[in-house]
Each structure stands twice: as structure tokens, then as C-alpha cells.
Design an enzyme around this catalytic site. Sequence first.
Site, mmCIF file in Angstrom:
data_model
loop_
_atom_site.group_PDB
_atom_site.id
_atom_site.type_symbol
_atom_site.label_atom_id
_atom_site.label_comp_id
_atom_site.label_asym_id
_atom_site.label_seq_id
_atom_site.Cartn_x
_atom_site.Cartn_y
_atom_site.Cartn_z
ATOM 1 N N ASP A 10 0.875 -1.153 0.000
ATOM 2 C CA ASP A 10 0.000 0.000 0.000
ATOM 3 C C ASP A 10 0.924 1.217 0.000
ATOM 4 O O ASP A 10 2.054 1.150 0.477
ATOM 5 C CB ASP A 10 -0.897 -0.026 1.245
ATOM 6 N N ASP A 12 0.099 4.976 0.807
ATOM 7 C CA ASP A 12 -0.057 5.960 1.886
ATOM 8 C C ASP A 12 -0.133 5.253 3.241
ATOM 9 O O ASP A 12 -0.968 4.394 3.462
ATOM 10 C CB ASP A 12 -1.310 6.802 1.645
#
Length: 195
Positions: A10, A12
Site C-alpha cells: 500500500d 499511503d
Amino acid sequence: MKKTAAVFLDRDGVINEEVGYVDDLDKLRIIPLAFEAIRLINESGMKAVVVSNQSGIARGLMTEEFVRKTNNYLQDILQARGVYINNFYYCPHHPTEGEEPYRQACDCRKPAPGMFLTASRDLNINLELSYMVGDRFLDMKAARNAGVKGILVRTGCGEELLQDDGPDKANPASKPDFIATDILDAVRWILRERK
């Protein structure tokens, strides 16, 4: 050609600090340990692949062009330090927010496995040998749906989720295979686990 393993990341809260919506390049602050973590992935022979929900596009907070620009900017910073992401995938959709074509239930928004499946085809990835590093139980559910192992990091939203007894608490479908302090701890666990 033999398929290879990947570490899906992922963006952020895992590679860069969680700041809400990254709608300005000045908000993109890379977590310092991410450079070493991605170097270890690169040197291991696994692919480093970003899979990121970017519902800010559906919400009208940014454009797809800006998300691509942000990913290119991140790649430039990483490459200046001698590391790289093999490819970036993002979902611009949201099931209830925004206007068409972005307001839709899709097969790419995590926890759906669409981004993983596309990356698997594009990059010749063996999902059964692969991992997902994320900071939300949603990432762990996506890992399960894609058939990869999930590692939850305590950076980004991870620590708060682990302390919360609310509805987002892990259930069997979103239980991580490992809980890591950060992206570097996660990658080191992956390398140990692969031996």
C-alpha cells in the site's frame, strides 16, 4: 518464463506518511525506512508493486493525472536512492461517492483482488508466493482475496486500528499473517519467512 513472487505495498501510510489525501506533492513525505525496505525487496529478486485505493479521484479531490504524477515523483525519489517500484496500480473508484465513471462498485478497489490479478498478469507474478504490506484491515482482506500473505504495519492507520475495538477490528477474513512495526520490519519478516 518462470513466475516470481512479489511484495505488494500500500502506498499511503506504508511507503509515505499518512496525511489524508495526498493532493499536493508537498504532502508526499517518504517514511525513511522505506528506502532500505524497498532495496531489500529489489535485491531479493521479488517484485515491489504498489496497489493503492485512490478514492480521492472519485471524490473530486484529485485527478488520475495527478495520481500518476505523484507515483512518478515517488519513483524519482526512490530511484535517486538506488531503489525502485516495479509498477504502480491504483483504483480511482468509490462505490457511493462522486460521479460516473468513478462512482461504481468495481473489482479493483481493495478488498477486491483486481489490482493484484492485473499485476500478476502484467509482471508474471506467482500470487501464492507473494505478500501484501498494508496499514489497514482492508489491505489484509485484499491479501486474503488475492491469495497472498498479509502483513499489517503499525505506521499510517495500523497502530490506531490495532488499538480500536470498533467495527474495523480484524476478523478471520482480515487477520494479518504478521504484525510489523513498519515497512522495514515487514520486509525483514518476509525474507525470513521465505527461507
